[in-house]
Design a protein around this motif. Structure first.
Motif, PDB file in Angstrom:
ATOM      1  N   UNK A  34       3.749  -1.602 -11.756  1.00  0.00           N
ATOM      2  CA  UNK A  34       3.516  -0.187 -11.438  1.00  0.00           C
ATOM      3  C   UNK A  34       3.669   0.047  -9.940  1.00  0.00           C
ATOM      4  N   UNK A  35       3.078  -0.858  -9.147  1.00  0.00           N
ATOM      5  CA  UNK A  35       3.148  -0.719  -7.683  1.00  0.00           C
ATOM      6  C   UNK A  35       4.602  -0.835  -7.207  1.00  0.00           C
ATOM      7  N   UNK A  36       5.314  -1.844  -7.714  1.00  0.00           N
ATOM      8  CA  UNK A  36       6.715  -2.043  -7.282  1.00  0.00           C
ATOM      9  C   UNK A  36       7.559  -0.817  -7.648  1.00  0.00           C
ATOM     10  N   UNK A  37       7.352  -0.303  -8.852  1.00  0.00           N
ATOM     11  CA  UNK A  37       8.104   0.874  -9.291  1.00  0.00           C
ATOM     12  C   UNK A  37       7.836   2.064  -8.368  1.00  0.00           C
ATOM     13  N   UNK A  38       6.550   2.271  -8.035  1.00  0.00           N
ATOM     14  CA  UNK A  38       6.204   3.382  -7.126  1.00  0.00           C
ATOM     15  C   UNK A  38       6.884   3.216  -5.772  1.00  0.00           C
ATOM     16  N   UNK A  39       6.901   1.990  -5.268  1.00  0.00           N
ATOM     17  CA  UNK A  39       7.525   1.759  -3.944  1.00  0.00           C
ATOM     18  C   UNK A  39       9.027   2.046  -4.019  1.00  0.00           C
ATOM     19  N   UNK A  40       9.678   1.629  -5.107  1.00  0.00           N
ATOM     20  CA  UNK A  40      11.128   1.877  -5.226  1.00  0.00           C
ATOM     21  C   UNK A  40      11.428   3.378  -5.294  1.00  0.00           C
TER      22      UNK A  40
ATOM     23  N   UNK B 266       0.844  -1.199   0.000  1.00  0.00           N
ATOM     24  CA  UNK B 266       0.000   0.000   0.000  1.00  0.00           C
ATOM     25  C   UNK B 266       0.880   1.250   0.000  1.00  0.00           C
ATOM     26  N   UNK B 267       0.855   1.993  -1.104  1.00  0.00           N
ATOM     27  CA  UNK B 267       1.793   3.117  -1.241  1.00  0.00           C
ATOM     28  C   UNK B 267       1.445   4.280  -0.304  1.00  0.00           C
ATOM     29  N   UNK B 268       0.179   4.401   0.071  1.00  0.00           N
ATOM     30  CA  UNK B 268      -0.196   5.466   1.030  1.00  0.00           C
ATOM     31  C   UNK B 268       0.438   5.163   2.398  1.00  0.00           C
ATOM     32  N   UNK B 269       0.393   3.905   2.806  1.00  0.00           N
ATOM     33  CA  UNK B 269       1.027   3.508   4.077  1.00  0.00           C
ATOM     34  C   UNK B 269       2.538   3.761   4.017  1.00  0.00           C
ATOM     35  N   UNK B 270       3.148   3.389   2.896  1.00  0.00           N
ATOM     36  CA  UNK B 270       4.607   3.545   2.752  1.00  0.00           C
ATOM     37  C   UNK B 270       4.977   5.030   2.771  1.00  0.00           C
ATOM     38  N   UNK B 271       4.156   5.845   2.082  1.00  0.00           N
ATOM     39  CA  UNK B 271       4.382   7.303   2.062  1.00  0.00           C
ATOM     40  C   UNK B 271       4.408   7.856   3.487  1.00  0.00           C
TER      41      UNK B 271
ATOM     42  N   UNK C   9       9.706   5.581  -3.576  1.00  0.00           N
ATOM     43  CA  UNK C   9       9.425   6.143  -2.248  1.00  0.00           C
ATOM     44  C   UNK C   9      10.533   5.820  -1.243  1.00  0.00           C
ATOM     45  N   UNK C  10      11.085   4.596  -1.351  1.00  0.00           N
ATOM     46  CA  UNK C  10      12.060   4.119  -0.351  1.00  0.00           C
ATOM     47  C   UNK C  10      13.336   3.678  -1.071  1.00  0.00           C
TER      48      UNK C  10
ATOM     49  N   UNK D 118      -4.187  -7.581  -2.995  1.00  0.00           N
ATOM     50  CA  UNK D 118      -5.068  -6.799  -2.123  1.00  0.00           C
ATOM     51  C   UNK D 118      -5.220  -5.363  -2.620  1.00  0.00           C
ATOM     52  N   UNK D 119      -4.172  -4.827  -3.257  1.00  0.00           N
ATOM     53  CA  UNK D 119      -4.219  -3.437  -3.746  1.00  0.00           C
ATOM     54  C   UNK D 119      -5.000  -3.328  -5.044  1.00  0.00           C
ATOM     55  N   UNK D 120      -5.128  -4.445  -5.809  1.00  0.00           N
ATOM     56  CA  UNK D 120      -5.896  -4.433  -7.056  1.00  0.00           C
ATOM     57  C   UNK D 120      -5.294  -3.572  -8.149  1.00  0.00           C
ATOM     58  N   UNK D 121      -3.969  -3.417  -8.128  1.00  0.00           N
ATOM     59  CA  UNK D 121      -3.305  -2.564  -9.123  1.00  0.00           C
ATOM     60  C   UNK D 121      -2.230  -3.360  -9.853  1.00  0.00           C
TER      61      UNK D 121
END
Ligand code: G3P
Length: 214
Positions: free
Chosen positions: A39-45, A9-14, A47-48, A32-35
Motif C-alpha cells: 500500500x505504501x509503495x503504491x501510494x509513493x508511486x 513517509x508519504x507526508x514527507x514525500x507529498x 506521488x512521484x 517505521x511507518x507501521x503500514x
C-alpha cells in the motif's frame, strides 16, 4: 546530480514531491511507518513519477525474482531493490534480462559495486554514512565507483545512500554520484543558509519602507 528522498513517509514525500526525482525505501523505513508494504509503495508511486525503490526480503534468487514480479505489478516506476549477495546478483542478472530495473543495496566496496554493475544493475547504492561511522571514507568510495564504472563503460547509476548531513550531499556530488538519496531531515536543510534569510529579511524591510513613503 539528482535528488531522491530516502523515506517511506508519504507526508514527507507529498511536501517535496515537486522537487525530487525519485524515492528510495528499505525494510527498516517501511517498518517505521507501521503500514502495509505494498500500500505504501503504491501510494509513493502515485506521488512521484520517477524511480521508486522497493526492496525484496527473500534470500534466494528464485524467491527474490518472484517478489520482484509481484512488486513491478504495482506501478511501472517501481525499481527492485536487492541486497548485495551472490543470490541477489543472480536475481539482478535475471531481472535485467527481463528489462526490470534494479537497485543493488548495501554496497560498501568498489568490488561489490563493479560486480553489481556487471550483473546488470540499473543503480547501485553505496552507504556513505555507515562507512564514515566505522572510520572509513564513504566519499572516497563514491570517487572510486565513479572511476570504476566509467572505466567499465557501463550505464549503472550511483545512488549515494546513508546520507547524514548537508556536507555529505555536497561531497558526493563533487565525487561523481549520479543521485543522492536523502532523509527528509537533511533534505529540508539543503534549502537553508543564514545569509539567504538575512538577505530576504532586508529586502522585505526595504520594500516596506519604500512603499510607506510613496
Ligand atoms: O536507504 C538505505 C540507506 O540510505 C540507509 O541509511 O541512515 O540507515 O545508514 P542509514
Amino acid at each position: 546530480m539528482e535528488f531522491f528522498l530516502d523515506t517511506a513517509n508519504t507526508a514527507d514525500i507529498e511536501q517535496y514531491k515537486d522537487l525530487i526525482a525519485g524515492v528510495t525505501t528499505n525494510p527498516s523505513l517501511i517498518a517505521r511507518e507501521g503500514r502495509d508494504f505494498k500500500t505504501v509503495v503504491k501510494e509513493i508511486t502515485n506521488l512521484v513519477p520517477g524511480p521508486i525503490s522497493a526492496e525484496v526480503t527473500a534470500t534466494t534468487a528464485p524467491e527474490m525474482i518472484a517478489q520482484a514480479h509481484e512488486l513491478v505489478k504495482l506501478a511501472p516506476n517501481v525499481v527492485i531493490k536487492i541486497p548485495m549477495t551472490v543470490e541477489g546478483l543472480k536475481a539482478v542478472k535475471q531481472l535485467h534480462a527481463e528489462n526490470i530495473n534494479t537497485n543493488v543495496t548495501l554496497i560498501f566496496s568498489l568490488s561489490q559495486g563493479l560486480l553489481a554493475a556487471s550483473a546488470g544493475a540499473t543503480y547501485i547504492s553505496p552507504f556513505i554514512g555507515r562507512l564514515d561511522d566505522i572510520g572509513a571514507d564513504g566519499t572516497k568510495l563514491i570517487q572510486e565507483l565513479r572511476q570504476g564504472l566509467d572505466n567499465a563503460k557501463v550505464s549503472t547509476k550511483i545512488i549515494a545512500a546513508s546520507i547524514r548531513s548537508v556536507k555529505h550531499v555536497e561531497k558526493v556530488a563533487l565525487a561523481g554520484a549520479d543521485i543522492a538519496t536523502i532523509p527528509t531531515a537533511v533534505f529540508s536543510k539543503l534549502f537553508e543558509h543564514p545569509l539567504t534569510e538575512k538577505g530576504l529579511a532586508a529586502f522585505m524591510q526595504d520594500w516596506d519602507n519604500f512603499k510607506e513613503k510613496r
